[in-house]
Design an enzyme around this catalytic site. Structure first.
Site, PDB file in Angstrom:
ATOM      1  CG  ASN A   1      33.898  39.236  33.932  1.00 45.30           C
ATOM      2  OD1 ASN A   1      34.288  38.785  33.071  1.00 45.30           O
ATOM      3  ND2 ASN A   1      33.844  38.652  35.041  1.00 45.30           N
ATOM      4  CD  GLU A   2      33.464  34.838  34.831  1.00 43.76           C
ATOM      5  OE1 GLU A   2      33.167  34.600  36.028  1.00 43.76           O
ATOM      6  OE2 GLU A   2      34.536  34.251  34.471  1.00 43.76           O
ATOM      7  CD  GLN A   9      38.256  39.841  41.051  1.00 49.24           C
ATOM      8  OE1 GLN A   9      38.208  39.916  40.001  1.00 49.24           O
ATOM      9  NE2 GLN A   9      38.884  38.851  41.638  1.00 49.24           N
ATOM     10  CG  HIS A  49      34.755  41.974  36.817  1.00 51.15           C
ATOM     11  ND1 HIS A  49      35.737  41.558  35.730  1.00 51.15           N
ATOM     12  CD2 HIS A  49      34.792  40.765  37.737  1.00 51.15           C
ATOM     13  CE1 HIS A  49      36.179  40.401  36.000  1.00 51.15           C
ATOM     14  NE2 HIS A  49      35.619  40.031  37.201  1.00 51.15           N
ATOM     15  CG  ASN A  69      36.135  35.380  31.294  1.00 54.70           C
ATOM     16  OD1 ASN A  69      36.554  35.953  30.052  1.00 54.70           O
ATOM     17  ND2 ASN A  69      35.418  36.003  31.881  1.00 54.70           N
ATOM     18  NE  ARG A 129      37.958  41.652  30.658  1.00 57.58           N
ATOM     19  CZ  ARG A 129      37.085  40.750  31.059  1.00 57.58           C
ATOM     20  NH1 ARG A 129      37.787  39.563  31.644  1.00 57.58           N
ATOM     21  NH2 ARG A 129      36.103  40.972  31.660  1.00 57.58           N
ATOM     22  CD1 TRP A 152      42.453  35.653  37.632  1.00 51.46           C
ATOM     23  CD2 TRP A 152      41.346  37.341  36.546  1.00 51.46           C
ATOM     24  NE1 TRP A 152      41.524  36.325  38.566  1.00 51.46           N
ATOM     25  CE2 TRP A 152      41.353  37.689  37.893  1.00 51.46           C
ATOM     26  CE3 TRP A 152      41.042  38.383  35.641  1.00 51.46           C
ATOM     27  CZ2 TRP A 152      40.398  38.628  38.409  1.00 51.46           C
ATOM     28  CZ3 TRP A 152      40.205  39.344  36.326  1.00 51.46           C
ATOM     29  CH2 TRP A 152      40.204  39.497  37.408  1.00 51.46           C
ATOM     30  CE1 TYR A 197      40.505  31.611  35.663  1.00 49.42           C
ATOM     31  CE2 TYR A 197      38.516  32.306  34.772  1.00 49.42           C
ATOM     32  CZ  TYR A 197      39.815  32.668  35.366  1.00 49.42           C
ATOM     33  OH  TYR A 197      39.963  34.017  35.452  1.00 49.42           O
ATOM     34  CD  GLU A 206      39.260  34.250  42.691  1.00 48.51           C
ATOM     35  OE1 GLU A 206      39.655  34.957  42.149  1.00 48.51           O
ATOM     36  OE2 GLU A 206      38.358  33.255  42.199  1.00 48.51           O
ATOM     37  CD1 TRP A 207      35.909  36.842  42.249  1.00 45.65           C
ATOM     38  CD2 TRP A 207      35.048  38.748  43.039  1.00 45.65           C
ATOM     39  NE1 TRP A 207      35.721  37.930  41.351  1.00 45.65           N
ATOM     40  CE2 TRP A 207      35.320  39.079  42.095  1.00 45.65           C
ATOM     41  CE3 TRP A 207      34.394  39.628  43.873  1.00 45.65           C
ATOM     42  CZ2 TRP A 207      35.339  40.177  41.443  1.00 45.65           C
ATOM     43  CZ3 TRP A 207      34.187  40.923  43.438  1.00 45.65           C
ATOM     44  CH2 TRP A 207      34.493  41.085  42.031  1.00 45.65           C
ATOM     45  CD  GLU A 239      38.322  36.619  34.008  1.00 39.17           C
ATOM     46  OE1 GLU A 239      38.337  35.821  34.819  1.00 39.17           O
ATOM     47  OE2 GLU A 239      37.567  37.777  33.980  1.00 39.17           O
TER      48      GLU A 239
HETATM   49  C1  NOJ Z   1      36.648  34.977  36.696  1.00 36.57           C
HETATM   50  C2  NOJ Z   1      36.104  36.248  37.314  1.00 36.57           C
HETATM   51  O1  NOJ Z   1      35.771  36.957  36.090  1.00 36.57           O
HETATM   52  C3  NOJ Z   1      37.325  36.734  38.129  1.00 36.57           C
HETATM   53  O2  NOJ Z   1      36.877  37.866  38.501  1.00 36.57           O
HETATM   54  C4  NOJ Z   1      37.688  35.784  39.222  1.00 36.57           C
HETATM   55  O3  NOJ Z   1      38.915  36.115  39.952  1.00 36.57           O
HETATM   56  C5  NOJ Z   1      38.064  34.469  38.282  1.00 36.57           C
HETATM   57  N1  NOJ Z   1      37.258  34.051  37.393  1.00 36.57           N
HETATM   58  C6  NOJ Z   1      38.796  33.312  39.020  1.00 36.57           C
HETATM   59  O4  NOJ Z   1      38.091  32.901  39.727  1.00 36.57           O
END
Ligand code: NOJ
Length: 525
Positions: free
Chosen positions: A216-217, A69, A172, A359, A127, A471, A361, A478-479, A427
């Site tokens: 990660n995730e 990223q 990641h 993590n 991190r 984060w 959100y 952002e993917w 996160e």
């Molecule tokens: C979790 C992910 O680990 C991260 O890469 C991503 O940018 C954030 N969520 C926000 O979507």
């Protein structure tokens, strides 16, 4: 000042009502923010009269990023390609405006700029993730890229020289393409290959790195990457591949943890875990047994999928296994053919996390799913539908309803369900879309609120929270949303080759929060 980013997400509400509700929420939020802001100096603008919300002196105040990223330099200095390089380059049709992480923040060249931001915030921890294919271009330890090694050694050494402790994620989302070509996370061999990579990293950096995240995730890698196909590697095999991928990721994690435990723990004294993402979830109608059962499944298929094996039983949550088996029977699959079983001959999963890495959100209210029984897929197995409460503002990206107290509830759930582990919030963040707003008052309010919730979890609920990582340090790739969604505490101007970083107001706010709490000590620990 406010850019109309904040909206509800309820399908059945007429657009006009939705707009009015949204405006009301915006204005309430705006006045709330005004009421809570002071004219205090720029770098210490947090206002709270809650002197009771103190944190332990060794609390980790962090921010997080990941290699793909922010780094850029996708093919320089002998780096091998990763699945995200391929995903963005080959068609890239699934990524916003065909964007990629080829350059992004260019942190590979501009690391010292990142360090300046880290120091400006006063972070105690940072991190970051390692790009596997920058270190090992083919994914295997037979070929080590010395330039990649030099880069990460510099990052780690610079952090330590600035009194900032690194938390390092080994993986990641960016698998070396060479390993994807051999089957990637679907292949059983990947667990041993990941273990060798992990050992290489422990051996190389473990004298200085004491906090490790293996993966990660894994939920996101499995579901978005192998069920929905909207993340790399873009595999779309509903109801099959995600379970296999999740399984092999867990096997790889367990091996790596055991390697650390046996070979490195005594001399390096660090801790290793796996970062698990989860929404907070509660029944849409608390009086409805169906909604309550659906909520249990919702949590089991996200948090439980990866936390149960590590913290509770060494296996998947019972309700996850039984739901999949019921659906499998209907569809004519054999028992265990979709959700694999852990072999007794392999390193056990139970106990392979030295702390809980969470993590968080957003939150959902959950009702029984509306998905058709005959359909093969994770959603149909889970049979639970998460909805956004109309009172929750949705700011920035559409999935992110802002629910700070959901974090407190989730932390309490983690404490009660997983035997009171030490927890790092690895996160958490708030996004911006649309025109750039450097005076991002909403995000300031968000950080203020979420940190109050963490404090309450610590002091009132007795959750052993050890740290909080925002984060993200920087706006970044952002993917699938490319650069259209911004999570940074620092704005990055992607239109300029120097990629200048400028603190948002929320960056200054977070610095103020850190400075305030670092100067206090915990009462009643
Ligand atoms: C979790 C992910 O680990 C991260 O890469 C991503 O940018 C954030 N969520 C926000 O979507």
């Amino acid at each position: 000042m406010l850019h109309g980013q904040c909206r509800g997400q309820i399908d059945h509400v007429a657009p006009l009502t939705l707009t009015l509700a949204c405006l009301t929420i915006q204005y309430l939020f705006f006045f709330y923010m005004k009421a809570n802001r002071t004219n205090s100096p720029e770098w210490n603008c947090i206002h709270t009269n809650d002197s009771a919300t103190m944190f332990p002196t060794n609390f980790a105040w962090g921010a997080a990023t990941s290699a793909y990223q922010i780094e850029g330099g996708w093919d320089v200095d002998d780096k091998g390609p990763s699945i995200w390089d391929t995903f963005c380059h080959e068609g890239g049709r699934l990524v916003f405006e065909g964007q990629s992480g080829d350059v992004t923040c260019n942190s590979y060249e501009l690391w010292e700029e990142d360090l300046r931001c880290i120091r400006q915030l006063g972070l105690t921890h940072y991190r970051l993730s390692l790009s596997w294919s920058r270190l090992l271009p083919e994914g295997i330890t037979q070929h080590v890229n010395q330039k990649g090694l030099r880069y990460y050694n510099k990052v780690i050494n610079d952090l330590l020289a600035s009194d900032v402790l690194p938390m390092v994620t080994l993986y990641h989302f960016d698998l070396p393409q060479a390993l994807q070509d051999q089957g990637g996370w679907k292949s059983p061999e990947i667990a041993a290959i990941f273990d060798s990579y992990a050992r290489f990293c422990f051996e190389t950096f473990g004298d200085r790195v004491k906090l490790w995240i293996t993966l990660n995730e894994p939920y996101v890698c499995a579901k978005l990457g192998h069920e929905d196909g909207i993340f790399a590697p873009g595999v779309k095999e509903p109801g099959m591949a995600a379970y296999l991928v999740g399984h092999n990721m867990l096997r790889g994690h367990a091996r790596a943890w055991h390697s650390y435990n046996v070979l490195y723990r005594a001399k390096q004294g660090g801790s290793v875990s796996l970062a698990i993402n989860s929404d907070w979830a509660e029944p849409l109608d608390p009086a409805s047994p169906d909604d309550t059962a659906a909520t249990e499944r919702y949590l089991a298929f996200t948090l439980g999928w990866f936390a149960w094996p590590l913290f509770v039983t060494g296996d998947y949550p019972e309700v996850m296994r039984s739901s999949i088996e019921v659906r499998s029977k209907e569809l004519g699959y054999q028992e265990g053919s979709r959700l694999p079983r852990f072999s007794k001959d392999e390193p056990s999963l139970l106990g392979t996390a030295d702390f809980f890495a969470l993590n968080y959100y957003t939150s959902r209210r959950v009702k029984q799913g509306e998905c058709c029984p005959g359909v093969l897929g994770l959603k149909s197995d889970q049979d639970a539908e998460g909805v956004v409460d109309p009172s929750w503002p949705v700011c920035g990206v559409s999935w992110l309803a802002v629910v700070p107290d959901g974090l407190r509830k989730l932390l309490k759930y983690v404490k009660d369900t997983f035997n009171n582990p030490a927890v790092y919030i690895t996160e958490n963040g708030f996004s911006q879309v649309g025109p750039v707003d450097m005076e991002d008052v909403q995000r300031c309010g968000f950080y203020h609120d979420i940190i109050q919730e963490v404090a309450r979890a610590l002091r009132e609920d007795g959750v052993d929270v050890r740290g909080y990582f925002a984060w993200s340090l920087l706006d970044n790739f952002e993917w699938a949303d490319g650069f259209s969604v911004r999570f940074g505490l620092f704005h990055v101007d992607f239109s300029r080759p120097e990629r200048p970083r400028t603190a948002y107001r929320s960056g200054r706010e977070y610095a103020g929060i850190i400075s305030k709490y670092r100067s206090q000590t915990m009462v009643n620990t």
